[in-house]
Structure formats: C-alpha cells, structure tokens
Design a protein around this motif. Structure first.
Motif, PDB file in Angstrom:
ATOM      1  N   SER A  21       8.140  15.015   9.161  1.00 25.22           N
ATOM      2  CA  SER A  21       6.792  15.595   9.087  1.00 25.22           C
ATOM      3  C   SER A  21       6.284  15.615   7.654  1.00 25.22           C
ATOM      4  CB  SER A  21       6.792  17.018   9.659  1.00 25.22           C
ATOM      5  OG  SER A  21       7.106  17.007  11.033  1.00 25.22           O
ATOM      6  N   VAL A  22       7.098  16.111   6.726  1.00 30.60           N
ATOM      7  CA  VAL A  22       6.655  16.210   5.334  1.00 30.60           C
ATOM      8  C   VAL A  22       6.533  14.824   4.705  1.00 30.60           C
ATOM      9  CG1 VAL A  22       7.119  17.201   3.069  1.00 30.60           C
ATOM     10  CG2 VAL A  22       7.623  18.523   5.129  1.00 30.60           C
ATOM     11  N   ASP A  23       7.445  13.912   5.050  1.00 34.11           N
ATOM     12  CA  ASP A  23       7.320  12.529   4.570  1.00 34.11           C
ATOM     13  C   ASP A  23       5.970  11.943   4.990  1.00 34.11           C
ATOM     14  OD1 ASP A  23       9.547  12.060   3.050  1.00 34.11           O
ATOM     15  OD2 ASP A  23      10.692  11.082   4.627  1.00 34.11           O
ATOM     16  N   ASP A  24       5.641  12.093   6.274  1.00 33.60           N
ATOM     17  CA  ASP A  24       4.391  11.533   6.800  1.00 33.60           C
ATOM     18  C   ASP A  24       3.165  12.180   6.148  1.00 33.60           C
ATOM     19  OD1 ASP A  24       5.859   9.890   8.425  1.00 33.60           O
ATOM     20  OD2 ASP A  24       5.529  11.047  10.263  1.00 33.60           O
ATOM     21  N   MET A  25       3.266  13.451   5.849  1.00 34.10           N
ATOM     22  CA  MET A  25       2.131  14.152   5.244  1.00 34.10           C
ATOM     23  C   MET A  25       1.784  13.595   3.869  1.00 34.10           C
ATOM     24  SD  MET A  25       3.176  17.977   6.547  1.00 34.10           S
ATOM     25  CE  MET A  25       2.177  18.874   5.360  1.00 34.10           C
ATOM     26  N   HIS A  26       2.749  12.984   3.205  1.00 36.45           N
ATOM     27  CA  HIS A  26       2.468  12.357   1.910  1.00 36.45           C
ATOM     28  C   HIS A  26       1.493  11.186   2.055  1.00 36.45           C
ATOM     29  CE1 HIS A  26       5.862  14.665   0.257  1.00 36.45           C
ATOM     30  NE2 HIS A  26       5.362  14.379  -0.928  1.00 36.45           N
ATOM     31  N   ASP A  27       1.496  10.557   3.222  1.00 40.29           N
ATOM     32  CA  ASP A  27       0.578   9.438   3.458  1.00 40.29           C
ATOM     33  C   ASP A  27      -0.748   9.892   4.060  1.00 40.29           C
ATOM     34  OD1 ASP A  27       2.348   7.492   2.510  1.00 40.29           O
ATOM     35  OD2 ASP A  27       3.404   7.450   4.429  1.00 40.29           O
ATOM     36  N   GLU A  28      -0.785  11.108   4.568  1.00 38.02           N
ATOM     37  CA  GLU A  28      -1.973  11.591   5.272  1.00 38.02           C
ATOM     38  C   GLU A  28      -2.827  12.543   4.442  1.00 38.02           C
ATOM     39  OE1 GLU A  28      -0.352  13.408   8.744  1.00 38.02           O
ATOM     40  OE2 GLU A  28       0.690  11.595   9.399  1.00 38.02           O
ATOM     41  N   ILE A  29      -2.218  13.214   3.483  1.00 38.70           N
ATOM     42  CA  ILE A  29      -2.933  14.219   2.690  1.00 38.70           C
ATOM     43  C   ILE A  29      -2.854  13.816   1.217  1.00 38.70           C
ATOM     44  CG2 ILE A  29      -3.098  16.664   2.107  1.00 38.70           C
ATOM     45  CD1 ILE A  29      -1.573  17.268   4.731  1.00 38.70           C
ATOM     46  N   PRO A  30      -3.933  13.324   0.637  1.00 37.87           N
ATOM     47  CA  PRO A  30      -3.903  12.805  -0.735  1.00 37.87           C
ATOM     48  C   PRO A  30      -3.318  13.771  -1.756  1.00 37.87           C
ATOM     49  CG  PRO A  30      -5.983  12.226   0.311  1.00 37.87           C
ATOM     50  CD  PRO A  30      -5.264  13.146   1.264  1.00 37.87           C
ATOM     51  N   ASP A  31      -3.551  15.070  -1.594  1.00 38.43           N
ATOM     52  CA  ASP A  31      -3.047  16.034  -2.573  1.00 38.43           C
ATOM     53  C   ASP A  31      -1.518  16.044  -2.653  1.00 38.43           C
ATOM     54  OD1 ASP A  31      -5.549  16.755  -3.338  1.00 38.43           O
ATOM     55  OD2 ASP A  31      -5.507  18.781  -2.506  1.00 38.43           O
TER      56      ASP A  31
END
Length: 356
Positions: free
Chosen positions: A127-137
């Motif tokens: 989940s956190v890995d994927d969030m790096h690609d989905e949330i620019p911040d």
C-alpha cells in the motif's frame, strides 16, 4: 581441408566463444550500499543476499557491472543517519528507515499514526509503496533531499502488547506504566495507561526494575530480547504491521545510470521485496514458538476489545493529517488513501478514523 578453411573455422569458433563469454570490456559502476543496522537484521541481510545478487544477475550479458561496497552496522552511517549519507553522496544506494525520520519523511510514517491497521505486512508495504506513485507529495519528500525512492518497502510485523499482568480489555491497563516506541506512545492515550517512551535497548531493564509493567513491541524483537522473561503475558492486540522504510538512491547518481542498469536495479528491488516478506513470515512464526516454549502465555485481544480500545483513543490519524496539511502536505489524502487500501485488501478496521 585447406589451411584457409581451418583458419576460418578457428576464427569463427573464437568469435563464438568470445560472444558467449559476454562483453570483454564491461563498464564498471561503483556503488556503496548503506544501512546503519548490522546484517543480523533481516532487511540488511536481504539487501546483501537477495537485492545485490539479483542486480548482478540481471546485468549479466550487458555492457555493465557494479562494484559493490557494502557499508552496514555504523561503518558509514549510524541508524537514522542513512538519509544524510545518501544525500551527501557518501553512499549511492541503501535502505533508509523512514521510521527514524518522522519530520523529514512524515508522510511515510502514516502506518504509525493509524493504530489497529492491518496485521498483513505484505498489504501494508504494498500500500505505501503504491502510494509513492499515486500521491506526488510522497516522492517530493525524498526528492527534497536529492533522493529517489525505488520501492522494496521493508517493515515490521503486527505489533502486540507484553505485560506482567493479563490483559482482556483496556480496563486492565488503568494506571499501568507501559513502554512504547516513539509515536506508538499515542496508542495508549485514553486507555488509562501511562505511556513511557522507550526502545529495544531499554525495555528489558525497565520491566525488570519496575520502571514499567508492559511494553508495545513486535514479536521478532520481543523473542530476540527474551522479554517473556520479564513480561510473560503476550496479548496479540493487532495494532497492525508497520511500514518502516525502503530502498533509496542518490538522485544525481541514479539519474546518470544507463537504462540497463536502472532496469537491473528494479529487478533487484522486486527480489528484495519478495525475499524480505517471506523471511519475515518465517521469523515471526519462530518468534512466537520461541516465546511460548520459554514461558510466555499468548492470548488474542477480542475484536470487541480492539474496538473499545480504538474508540477510546483520540483521532490520531486525522489530527496528524491536519498537522501535515498545515505544512502544505497532503496529509488527509495520505490517511484516506492508506485506509482505503487496507480495506480494499480485506482488513477489518475497528474504527473509521475519517468519521471522527
């Protein structure tokens, strides 16, 4: 057969042998790999035994190879000093524990501010890995330090409670002093317990000398520290698995790499993630077995007691999200996205933090 034919055949054979052997003059790229922990820790062991060999194998047959220098256990950077070492170019690639960078890498610590999340390590890390690609911040925080996040998130298994008294509900915590690491002290607010900040180097002595009567910890660390000797009641509270960091590279170095090398590093990151999660699962099972064989009494906190505990807490995630928003960061989006991903992965959360 003519001499010319023989010579021609020999030349062809030599060419084929040379081709089979790969490029004669591969370009060697220097890379120092850093982490402050020694190789006894699983993420360092996996970096050395899975990531590096996978990169080397992926580079076979290309025009490049990597000359690795492995700098672990404080030889180049102490625990918590990895980010600075990479930012300064003292190392080119390594594991940065975001757990120890709550200010600089605040968004990466989202799992620590959402207690009673998923016990599934793979779900939390993915989940956190994927969030790096989905949330620019998420990537922005790395890039502000001239770093690029490559993935391969590593983390810690489902946190639990170890005490010198049995725990069936939060009523049993009233007035009790409990050690907790960093942000996990917040997981005790509203329960009647007194949170005492500590870490793995202090837990055993604190429990033995009566400074505290319990500790929030993860199983593999608890077994290694033999905490069951001083706090035999192990309550599987299911505070949740935690994302603790990932594989990161110095951005200037990484941007200058040939595409073949970048692709090989991606292969290494995938190998690391797979090997780390498989290794962690084995260690967790062994930890529970070891604790039980050495006197621990292991129990499960009921879903009802989990819900009671979660609802007794202040709204830790949304309070944290507001703090991030005040800094100009997408705190609310990070919390909501993380919780959505946990639910989509099958997690049954005892409290909907977004509803206050």
């Amino acid at each position: 057969m003519s001499l010319r034919s023989l010579l021609g055949g020999a030349a062809v054979s030599a060419m084929l042998a040379t081709a089979a052997a790969g490029p004669a003059h591969a370009e060697t790229i220097d890379a120092t790999v850093v982490n402050g922990h020694p190789p006894v820790f699983l993420w360092v062991k996996t970096l050395s035994e899975a990531f590096i060999p996978a990169v080397d194998q992926a580079l076979e047959g290309t025009d490049y190879d990597i000359d690795w220098m492995e700098a672990y256990g404080g030889t180049l950077a102490n625990v918590g000093g990895e980010l600075e070492a990479l930012e300064d170019g003292l190392a080119q690639i390594g594991i940065v524990p975001s757990l120890f960078e709550p200010s600089l890498l605040s968004l990466q610590n989202v799992s620590y501010v959402t207690p009673f999340g998923s016990p599934d390590v793979d779900l939390v890390l993915t989940s956190v890995d994927d969030m790096h690609d989905e949330i620019p911040d998420m990537r922005k925080l790395w890039e502000e330090h001239d770093l690029v996040y490559l993935g391969g998130g590593f983390g810690l298994e489902d946190y639990l409670l170890m005490t010198q008294f049995p725990v069936d509900s939060i009523a049993d915590l009233e007035g009790r002093k409990i050690n907790a690491p960093g942000p996990a002290v917040n997981w005790l607010k509203g329960t009647g317990a007194v949170g005492v900040s500590g870490n793995l180097t202090t837990y055993y002595n604190d429990l033995q000398t009566g400074v505290t009567e319990g500790v929030i910890v993860f199983p593999t660390a608890a077994a290694a520290a033999k905490l069951q000797e001083v706090a035999k009641y192990v309550t599987r509270t299911h505070f949740g698995a935690q994302y603790a960091g990932g594989i990161v590279a110095n951005k200037d170095w990484y941007d200058g790499l040939p595409d073949e090398v970048k692709a090989a590093i991606d292969t290494g990151v995938e190998a690391f993630a797979k090997a780390y999660r498989a290794g962690l699962e084995q260690r967790v099972q062994a930890a529970f077995t070891s604790m039980e064989e050495n006197g621990a009494e292991i129990s499960e906190l009921s879903p009802e007691a989990q819900a009671e505990w979660a609802n007794a807490l202040p709204n830790i995630p949304m309070e944290w999200a507001k703090e991030q928003e005040d800094k100009g960061l997408a705190g609310t989006v990070v919390v909501e996205t993380y919780l959505d991903k946990l639910r989509a992965g099958g997690a049954e959360l005892p409290r909907d933090w977004t509803q206050n």
